[in-house]
Design a protein around this motif. Structure first.
Motif, PDB file in Angstrom:
ATOM      1  N   THR A 138       0.896  -1.126  -0.196  1.00  0.00           N
ATOM      2  CA  THR A 138      -0.007  -0.056   0.021  1.00  0.00           C
ATOM      3  C   THR A 138       0.894   1.372  -0.047  1.00  0.00           C
ATOM      4  O   THR A 138       0.376   2.444  -0.377  1.00  0.00           O
ATOM      5  CB  THR A 138      -0.897  -0.043   1.293  1.00  0.00           C
ATOM      6  N   HIS A 139       2.026   1.008   0.410  1.00  0.00           N
ATOM      7  CA  HIS A 139       3.171   1.985   0.524  1.00  0.00           C
ATOM      8  C   HIS A 139       3.427   2.635  -1.039  1.00  0.00           C
ATOM      9  O   HIS A 139       3.963   3.808  -1.047  1.00  0.00           O
ATOM     10  CB  HIS A 139       4.094   1.887   1.218  1.00  0.00           C
ATOM     11  N   VAL A 140       3.269   1.769  -1.943  1.00  0.00           N
ATOM     12  CA  VAL A 140       4.129   2.192  -3.194  1.00  0.00           C
ATOM     13  C   VAL A 140       2.730   2.627  -4.251  1.00  0.00           C
ATOM     14  O   VAL A 140       1.950   1.936  -4.830  1.00  0.00           O
ATOM     15  CB  VAL A 140       4.416   0.734  -3.705  1.00  0.00           C
ATOM     16  N   LYS A 144      -2.385  -1.136  -6.749  1.00  0.00           N
ATOM     17  CA  LYS A 144      -3.790  -1.179  -5.849  1.00  0.00           C
ATOM     18  C   LYS A 144      -3.449  -2.202  -4.880  1.00  0.00           C
ATOM     19  O   LYS A 144      -2.938  -3.382  -5.358  1.00  0.00           O
ATOM     20  CB  LYS A 144      -4.770  -1.258  -6.939  1.00  0.00           C
ATOM     21  N   VAL A 145      -4.298  -2.236  -3.979  1.00  0.00           N
ATOM     22  CA  VAL A 145      -4.249  -3.250  -2.971  1.00  0.00           C
ATOM     23  C   VAL A 145      -5.759  -3.370  -2.613  1.00  0.00           C
ATOM     24  O   VAL A 145      -6.451  -2.654  -1.942  1.00  0.00           O
ATOM     25  CB  VAL A 145      -3.464  -3.099  -1.845  1.00  0.00           C
ATOM     26  N   VAL A 146      -6.412  -4.670  -2.763  1.00  0.00           N
ATOM     27  CA  VAL A 146      -7.702  -5.094  -2.370  1.00  0.00           C
ATOM     28  C   VAL A 146      -7.656  -6.145  -1.350  1.00  0.00           C
ATOM     29  O   VAL A 146      -6.809  -7.190  -1.495  1.00  0.00           O
ATOM     30  CB  VAL A 146      -8.436  -5.653  -3.839  1.00  0.00           C
ATOM     31  N   ILE A 147      -8.441  -6.078  -0.327  1.00  0.00           N
ATOM     32  CA  ILE A 147      -8.547  -7.135   0.616  1.00  0.00           C
ATOM     33  C   ILE A 147     -10.229  -7.349   0.973  1.00  0.00           C
ATOM     34  O   ILE A 147     -10.771  -6.728   1.662  1.00  0.00           O
ATOM     35  CB  ILE A 147      -7.880  -6.856   2.058  1.00  0.00           C
ATOM     36  N   PRO A 192     -16.895  -1.907  -7.219  1.00  0.00           N
ATOM     37  CA  PRO A 192     -15.711  -1.090  -7.600  1.00  0.00           C
ATOM     38  C   PRO A 192     -14.605  -1.062  -6.923  1.00  0.00           C
ATOM     39  O   PRO A 192     -14.954  -1.133  -5.690  1.00  0.00           O
ATOM     40  CB  PRO A 192     -16.548   0.312  -7.943  1.00  0.00           C
ATOM     41  N   LEU A 193     -13.466  -0.616  -7.214  1.00  0.00           N
ATOM     42  CA  LEU A 193     -12.220  -0.597  -6.441  1.00  0.00           C
ATOM     43  C   LEU A 193     -12.515   0.692  -5.948  1.00  0.00           C
ATOM     44  O   LEU A 193     -13.045   1.711  -6.349  1.00  0.00           O
ATOM     45  CB  LEU A 193     -10.897  -0.525  -7.088  1.00  0.00           C
ATOM     46  N   GLY A 194     -11.901   0.822  -4.580  1.00  0.00           N
ATOM     47  CA  GLY A 194     -11.698   2.159  -3.959  1.00  0.00           C
ATOM     48  C   GLY A 194     -12.978   2.572  -3.201  1.00  0.00           C
ATOM     49  O   GLY A 194     -13.127   3.949  -2.828  1.00  0.00           O
ATOM     50  N   ARG A 195     -13.803   1.733  -2.843  1.00  0.00           N
ATOM     51  CA  ARG A 195     -15.271   1.920  -2.170  1.00  0.00           C
ATOM     52  C   ARG A 195     -15.125   1.130  -0.897  1.00  0.00           C
ATOM     53  O   ARG A 195     -15.312   0.103  -0.901  1.00  0.00           O
ATOM     54  CB  ARG A 195     -16.362   2.306  -2.991  1.00  0.00           C
ATOM     55  N   ALA A 196     -15.152   1.985   0.358  1.00  0.00           N
ATOM     56  CA  ALA A 196     -15.515   1.173   1.521  1.00  0.00           C
ATOM     57  C   ALA A 196     -16.845   0.681   1.671  1.00  0.00           C
ATOM     58  O   ALA A 196     -17.645   1.366   0.701  1.00  0.00           O
ATOM     59  CB  ALA A 196     -15.093   2.085   2.685  1.00  0.00           C
ATOM     60  N   ALA A 197     -17.151  -0.128   2.644  1.00  0.00           N
ATOM     61  CA  ALA A 197     -18.737  -0.393   3.026  1.00  0.00           C
ATOM     62  C   ALA A 197     -19.052  -0.031   4.366  1.00  0.00           C
ATOM     63  O   ALA A 197     -18.137  -0.565   5.252  1.00  0.00           O
ATOM     64  CB  ALA A 197     -19.001  -1.822   2.468  1.00  0.00           C
ATOM     65  N   VAL A 198     -20.040   0.620   4.661  1.00  0.00           N
ATOM     66  CA  VAL A 198     -20.387   0.879   6.158  1.00  0.00           C
ATOM     67  C   VAL A 198     -21.252  -0.393   6.282  1.00  0.00           C
ATOM     68  O   VAL A 198     -22.213  -0.801   5.895  1.00  0.00           O
ATOM     69  CB  VAL A 198     -21.387   1.986   6.395  1.00  0.00           C
ATOM     70  N   THR A 199     -20.610  -1.417   7.231  1.00  0.00           N
ATOM     71  CA  THR A 199     -21.289  -2.822   7.439  1.00  0.00           C
ATOM     72  C   THR A 199     -22.187  -2.825   8.600  1.00  0.00           C
ATOM     73  O   THR A 199     -22.815  -3.688   8.960  1.00  0.00           O
ATOM     74  CB  THR A 199     -20.092  -3.913   7.456  1.00  0.00           C
ATOM     75  N   LEU A 239      -7.570  -1.026  -0.130  1.00  0.00           N
ATOM     76  CA  LEU A 239      -6.775  -0.396   0.869  1.00  0.00           C
ATOM     77  C   LEU A 239      -5.930   0.960  -0.041  1.00  0.00           C
ATOM     78  O   LEU A 239      -5.904   1.826   0.511  1.00  0.00           O
ATOM     79  CB  LEU A 239      -5.687  -1.322   1.358  1.00  0.00           C
ATOM     80  N   ARG A 240      -6.068   0.633  -1.142  1.00  0.00           N
ATOM     81  CA  ARG A 240      -5.151   1.438  -2.178  1.00  0.00           C
ATOM     82  C   ARG A 240      -5.944   1.548  -3.266  1.00  0.00           C
ATOM     83  O   ARG A 240      -5.657   0.331  -4.193  1.00  0.00           O
ATOM     84  CB  ARG A 240      -3.774   1.634  -2.377  1.00  0.00           C
ATOM     85  N   PRO A 241      -6.639   2.256  -4.140  1.00  0.00           N
ATOM     86  CA  PRO A 241      -7.014   3.796  -3.180  1.00  0.00           C
ATOM     87  C   PRO A 241      -7.845   3.691  -2.053  1.00  0.00           C
ATOM     88  O   PRO A 241      -8.986   2.914  -2.088  1.00  0.00           O
ATOM     89  CB  PRO A 241      -7.590   4.786  -4.537  1.00  0.00           C
ATOM     90  N   LEU A 242      -7.660   4.278  -1.184  1.00  0.00           N
ATOM     91  CA  LEU A 242      -8.445   4.151   0.091  1.00  0.00           C
ATOM     92  C   LEU A 242      -9.530   5.009  -0.152  1.00  0.00           C
ATOM     93  O   LEU A 242      -9.595   6.349  -0.590  1.00  0.00           O
ATOM     94  CB  LEU A 242      -7.406   4.836   1.350  1.00  0.00           C
ATOM     95  N   ASP A 243     -10.743   4.723   0.114  1.00  0.00           N
ATOM     96  CA  ASP A 243     -12.272   5.403   0.292  1.00  0.00           C
ATOM     97  C   ASP A 243     -11.996   6.502   1.511  1.00  0.00           C
ATOM     98  O   ASP A 243     -12.629   6.180   2.440  1.00  0.00           O
ATOM     99  CB  ASP A 243     -13.177   4.515   0.298  1.00  0.00           C
ATOM    100  N   LYS A 244     -11.129   7.563   1.300  1.00  0.00           N
ATOM    101  CA  LYS A 244     -11.005   8.404   2.564  1.00  0.00           C
ATOM    102  C   LYS A 244     -12.183   8.926   2.912  1.00  0.00           C
ATOM    103  O   LYS A 244     -12.696   9.350   4.276  1.00  0.00           O
ATOM    104  CB  LYS A 244     -10.094   9.602   2.110  1.00  0.00           C
TER     105      LYS A 244
END
Lengths: 322, 358
Positions: A138-140, A144-147, A192-199, A239-244
């Protein structure tokens, strides 16, 4: 919708995409006839054959470097690193090459590829089969980093990752492969990548997690609800891109923030999340941003992990890898 | 280029090249030398920050790249591959704009250090600084060629010092297992910066390692342009016809210091440097062509004038090109499917959102 295990969703995601796009290949150690040591690629070799499902030698740098070249010449490789712990021989290819190819060629070249790797502890893997390696990557910039944490997200995010035009590291918590089930639609869908979920919605505290910790955060939130604490839970998913904005919106509402990650505490990914919250939502906080993370030792103690990060609520439904 | 005698001489006949092709090969060797020498002048004059030279390697590079099909096959070059890049389609302007790091430098748009060539248009993979990584990219390209059935060959180049990297071991093994259409070229100039090959290799020839991977390994005199061409043609034909990869080791000489920041007299004697000049491919190839009656005074004069004009033009062109706009430095970290001013597609739905976590 049929309920499927986490690993079934991943397998199905790959197979669906391979049927849809002939340029996708899968390569890695034991991914062929055996179908991977966790069976994530089970059945792919039988369906797609030697050309598209390639058993490699035990050469992680080659797996990644070859994937970069194959992507340059029109394929979309989905590489498997057997355990995230063994990704380090490929660090140079990922960080110096895959991440920088587009930038250094001024958009002349790119390498659309996915690197899947099982990570995380709790399956008696000790120092070298339990690590969380996401923070290295995620530092780089350029990666892109997905989990994912649910079967639905795993399939939908894998589809988005394969279709993405940049290199994506896709880390799968191995303890979740068979212990986590969920609804997975048969049809085509993408997350989509880059979107968090409020669970879980809540008002007094924001708990941020990803992967297995997203489950633990939910379980913990249910427990403290009995004590009258209303916790909102966010599963970052990418995680990257982070849904800040999702993170900040929640913290601005609740005023408290706990970041949970399984990796070693010092310099872990959650430290970046905590720093962003501290910088950008300071005026809304009524307490320090707090991290709950793995101990700063090289790997989770085994074979009795209880008492450390895997002292978990609920039943342990793990299935072991082959 | 117009040449009076278009028929093949005895010299060319033996290797299947017309006189016109031989003269074009010679032009590329001489042009690369002139361009390389100009870079050093520009460096010493303070116009460009760094030079990493290919002097002594040009004959092998031109001859070994020659059998490839331009804009069809692939090359993953390294930092000394100036002649390879020119032979495969890049222009002297392309090379010098990379040295000057101009906005329109096709290698990197001014982002990389000098010497890191590449061109999407010409199937020349972008060079990075960690050595030997490009071998795996060429092998991946060859894998894709095989899977897609494109009839392409991928070739990569590096020095013997780089050939000791682990990526080489991993890659050659894989390429041989799958009989990939791949050619590995080692330009052995006897030095990894300052360390002589005796301290890099326990064997005399890198090529002797090829057998251990299950592929042919050939040693060729890198100052013998036509022999390099013959060996490369065989290797490329073998690759294209499904016969698998080949390792070619060209024994070349490094006529300059490692780079413009190196002082090679600290580790190479004056006697050695003087004797190495005998291995310069340029006068040797010239003498061959003169003896064969191909390179006449007339042709040579015209080539000389042409090369000088091309190098001058490239210099003036690169000198006159603007630097990259600093505001573009944040671009192309990822694919941009949106105007760079606007939020990315995964952006956060608010006007003025941030493009990633800068």
């Amino acid at each position: 919708m049929p309920a499927k295990t986490f690993i079934e969703a991943i397998r199905e995601g790959m197979a669906d995409e391979m049927r849809h796009d002939g340029s996708i290949i899968v390569l890695g150690e034991d991914v062929g006839k055996k179908g991977g040591v966790f069976l994530a690629t089970d059945g792919l070799w039988a369906e797609f054959g030697d050309d598209r499902v390639i058993d490699t030698p035990l050469t992680e740098s080659q797996i990644i470097g070859t994937s970069i070249g194959a992507a340059i010449n029109g394929l979309r490789p989905v590489a498997e690193i057997q355990f995230a712990d063994f990704i380090h021989p490929a660090f140079n290819q990922l960080v110096s090459e895959a991440a920088r190819l587009r930038y250094r060629s001024n958009n002349g070249y790119s390498c659309p590829m996915v690197v899947r790797a099982p990570y995380g502890g709790g399956v008696h893997g000790a120092l070298y089969h339990s690590q969380s390696v996401e923070a290295f990557f995620t530092h780089v910039p350029g990666l892109k980093v997905v989990i994912p944490s649910t079967p639905y997200d795993a399939k939908g995010l894998l589809r988005s990752s394969i279709r993405d035009d940049d290199p994506v590291l896709f880390f799968e918590h191995k303890k979740m492969y068979r212990s986590v089930r969920g609804e997975v639609p048969d049809g085509e869908y993408a997350v989509p990548l880059g979107r968090a979920a409020v669970t879980r919605a809540g008002t007094q505290l924001t708990v941020i997690g990803y992967g297995l910790m997203a489950h633990y955060a939910l379980e913990a939130a249910e427990r403290v609800a009995d004590d009258g604490i209303s916790a909102e839970v966010i599963d970052l998913r990418t995680l990257r891109p982070l849904d800040k904005e999702s993170v900040l919106d929640s913290v601005r509402k609740t005023g408290k923030c706990l970041v949970v990650y399984e990796d070693n505490r010092f310099g872990g990914y959650g430290a970046e999340v905590a720093a962003i919250v501290a910088e950008e939502a300071f005026d809304y906080l009524d307490g320090p941003v707090t991290r709950m993370a793995g101990p700063d030792v090289p790997g989770v103690l085994q074979p009795r992990p209880r008492g450390l990060v895997h002292d978990q609520p609920g039943e342990d439904r793990r299935r072991d890898p082959d | 280029m117009a040449v009076s005698d278009r028929s093949a001489s005895h010299l060319g006949e033996a290797v299947g090249l017309s006189d016109e092709q031989l003269i074009e090969m010679y032009r590329l060797v001489a042009l690369t030398r002139a361009l390389d020498e100009r870079m050093w002048v520009l460096n010493r004059a303070g116009r460009i920050p760094f030079v990493i030279s290919g002097q002594g390697h040009e004959g092998a590079q031109v001859a070994i790249t020659w059998p490839l099909r331009k804009q069809h096959d692939w090359v993953a070059p390294f930092y000394r591959s100036i002649a390879t890049c020119l032979t495969f389609g890049m222009s002297p302007r392309d090379i010098l704009t990379a040295q000057y790091a101009t906005a329109n430098d096709p290698s990197s748009g001014g982002r990389q250090m000098p010497g890191h060539y590449g061109s999407r248009e010409h199937n020349l993979v972008s060079v990075s600084s960690p050595v030997a990584t490009q071998l795996l990219h060429a092998i991946g390209i060859a894998l894709a060629a095989k899977v897609r059935g494109t009839d392409q060959v991928a070739m990569t180049f590096m020095g013997e010092g780089s050939s000791n990297q682990g990526d080489v071991h991993e890659g050659l093994n894989f390429a041989a297992i799958h009989k990939l259409p791949f050619v590995f070229v080692v330009e052995n100039n006897g030095y990894a910066i300052s360390v002589p090959s005796a301290k890099e290799l326990a064997v005399e020839d890198v090529a002797s390692r090829a057998g251990g991977y299950g592929m042919p390994g050939l040693v060729v005199d890198g100052s013998d342009v036509l022999e390099c061409y013959r060996v490369a043609t065989e290797a490329v034909d073998r690759a294209r016809s499904g016969g698998g990869p080949t390792l070619i080791e060209a024994k070349v000489t490094r006529l300059t210091a490692h780079s413009s920041d190196d002082q090679q007299t600290k580790y190479r004697s004056e006697e050695e440097l003087a004797s190495e000049k005998a291995r310069d491919p340029l006068p040797r190839f010239r003498a061959q062509l003169v003896d064969a009656g191909i390179l006449t005074d007339h042709v040579e004069q015209r080539l000389g004038a042409d090369i000088k004009a091309v190098v001058d033009d490239a210099t003036q062109y690169a000198e006159s090109q603007p630097d990259p706009d600093p505001s573009t430095a944040m671009r192309w970290v990822y694919a941009e499917e949106w105007p760079s001013e606007a939020p990315p597609p995964w952006g956060f739905g608010t006007a003025g959102g941030h493009a990633e976590e800068h």
